[in-house]
Write a protein that holds these residues in place. Sequence first.
Motif, mmCIF file in Angstrom:
data_model
loop_
_atom_site.group_PDB
_atom_site.id
_atom_site.type_symbol
_atom_site.label_atom_id
_atom_site.label_comp_id
_atom_site.label_asym_id
_atom_site.label_seq_id
_atom_site.Cartn_x
_atom_site.Cartn_y
_atom_site.Cartn_z
ATOM 1 N N GLU A 11 20.758 -13.257 19.751
ATOM 2 C CA GLU A 11 19.791 -12.295 19.245
ATOM 3 C C GLU A 11 19.943 -12.168 17.734
ATOM 4 O OE1 GLU A 11 20.438 -8.746 21.460
ATOM 5 O OE2 GLU A 11 19.634 -9.575 23.324
ATOM 6 N N ALA A 71 23.005 -9.691 17.172
ATOM 7 C CA ALA A 71 24.152 -9.686 18.084
ATOM 8 C C ALA A 71 24.100 -10.923 18.968
ATOM 9 C CB ALA A 71 24.155 -8.420 18.943
ATOM 10 N N LEU A 73 24.836 -11.971 22.935
ATOM 11 C CA LEU A 73 24.950 -11.358 24.255
ATOM 12 C C LEU A 73 25.352 -12.434 25.258
ATOM 13 C CD1 LEU A 73 24.514 -8.813 26.002
ATOM 14 C CD2 LEU A 73 22.152 -9.580 26.329
ATOM 15 N N THR A 109 26.278 -12.828 29.346
ATOM 16 C CA THR A 109 26.246 -12.175 30.649
ATOM 17 C C THR A 109 26.920 -13.083 31.676
ATOM 18 O OG1 THR A 109 24.150 -11.102 30.086
ATOM 19 C CG2 THR A 109 24.795 -11.104 32.400
ATOM 20 N N GLY A 151 32.131 -4.507 19.610
ATOM 21 C CA GLY A 151 31.057 -4.651 20.574
ATOM 22 C C GLY A 151 31.264 -3.779 21.791
ATOM 23 N N THR A 152 30.501 -4.103 22.850
ATOM 24 C CA THR A 152 30.574 -3.317 24.074
ATOM 25 C C THR A 152 30.677 -4.246 25.264
ATOM 26 O OG1 THR A 152 28.158 -3.244 24.245
ATOM 27 C CG2 THR A 152 29.240 -1.407 23.115
ATOM 28 N N GLU A 157 28.246 -7.655 31.132
ATOM 29 C CA GLU A 157 27.431 -7.899 29.935
ATOM 30 C C GLU A 157 28.280 -7.641 28.694
ATOM 31 O OE1 GLU A 157 23.959 -5.416 28.018
ATOM 32 O OE2 GLU A 157 23.151 -6.584 29.701
ATOM 33 N N ASN A 196 28.432 -7.692 24.630
ATOM 34 C CA ASN A 196 27.561 -7.625 23.454
ATOM 35 C C ASN A 196 28.420 -7.518 22.206
ATOM 36 O OD1 ASN A 196 25.797 -6.637 21.322
ATOM 37 N ND2 ASN A 196 24.308 -6.204 22.930
#
Length: 423
Positions: free
Chosen positions: A347, A350, A352, A354, A391-392, A406, A408
Amino acid sequence: MARRERVIRMSVEQPLWRALMAYRLLTMVYAIGLFASAYEQYGRPWVGVAYLAVLVPWTLATLPQVSGGVRCTKRFLTADLTVAVAGILLSPVAGHERAITGGSTLPSIWTAGAVLAWAIKGGWRWAATASALVGVANVIQRGALSRSTAHNVILVCIASIAIGYVVEVARASERTLARALEIQAATRERERLARDIHDSVLQVLAMVQRRGTALGGEAAELGRMAGEQEIALRTLVAGGPAPRPRTPGDDAPGTRVRPVDGPAEPDATGGATRDAAADATGDDTCDLRTLLAPYASGHVTLSEPGTAVSLPAATARELAAAVGAALDNVRRHAGAGAHAWILLEDEPDAVLVTVRDDGPGIPEGRLAQAEGEGRLGVAQSIRGRLRDLGGTAELISVPGQGTEVELNVPKQPAPRGKAGQPR
């Protein structure tokens, strides 16, 4: 390469010292102007001229002493206060009638700077001592304790004591903050070490325990001991007391000791990923696709963009390690026949990643229970890594419908203290 935390110490009192330097200069100029404007009213103006001839070079020469607390010694403070008190006592000698009836003294408000230096250096107790000496000098200079004299003395005392107390509170807060930052840095380093242990040492112990049990005989005893050490090490990493080592007589020979959260045996996939990560250590950036590609297999499907997904090398390695930890959990909990899918998305701001599987899912409350028992696969190897990267990591699991993780990571590192927290 291990990342070292740096604790930045601050000095909350340094701005006060700089303000005191400016105050001393301004009040020196004010004292000169005040004396010059009333020069003709002095009966012995040469006394005032002589005093100012000492005050001006003293103020200029001692600016380095009041630039910080290190050079502002108690000997200097005593000499500085002596200059201020001498100016007060010399004011009536100079023959100015107003010096006795309530007017300004030769040093005027420069005297307050000397008292403030005591307050900043030693706190409210030193401030009380210095202001009391100045108050006594004012009473002696005017010959009596009038209302105006008492008012001025009390005002100086209260102001200096208040400033001294504020300085003490600020210093205590600074020490508390520095200690908190040290604890935070130590905690982050502990979490990093826990991730490394989880990804290496614990895997080896789990493999030894599993192989030893399968082989039987003396190898089974070796496997049992490896299982015990794995449990003890997990407990230690989680911050709890290590369990009591069991003796050979506690279990029958050949009894299988099940590891608390035994990670899957390292395979060619994990090893290739670590090798690829090692190759990226010399570059500033790294294509994340090269680190995720070795994970693809008959049971793992990788979907990625057609162009490079560039990240800082250290960030890419940590993100790939988090993906590896998620796949380890799939093999461990969903079984060898489970299928996993890795989706890499690039993105604008960021990256990502998954990781989804078709396993049985995770029962509600299982993650919290596992973390309490020292099983740190999700808490440290996944969420801990993503938190350190700013991040998360979000984990979605429905019993019977598989699990989705997920990850990120922002392309620009978040400022320290604003890193994303796992949800």
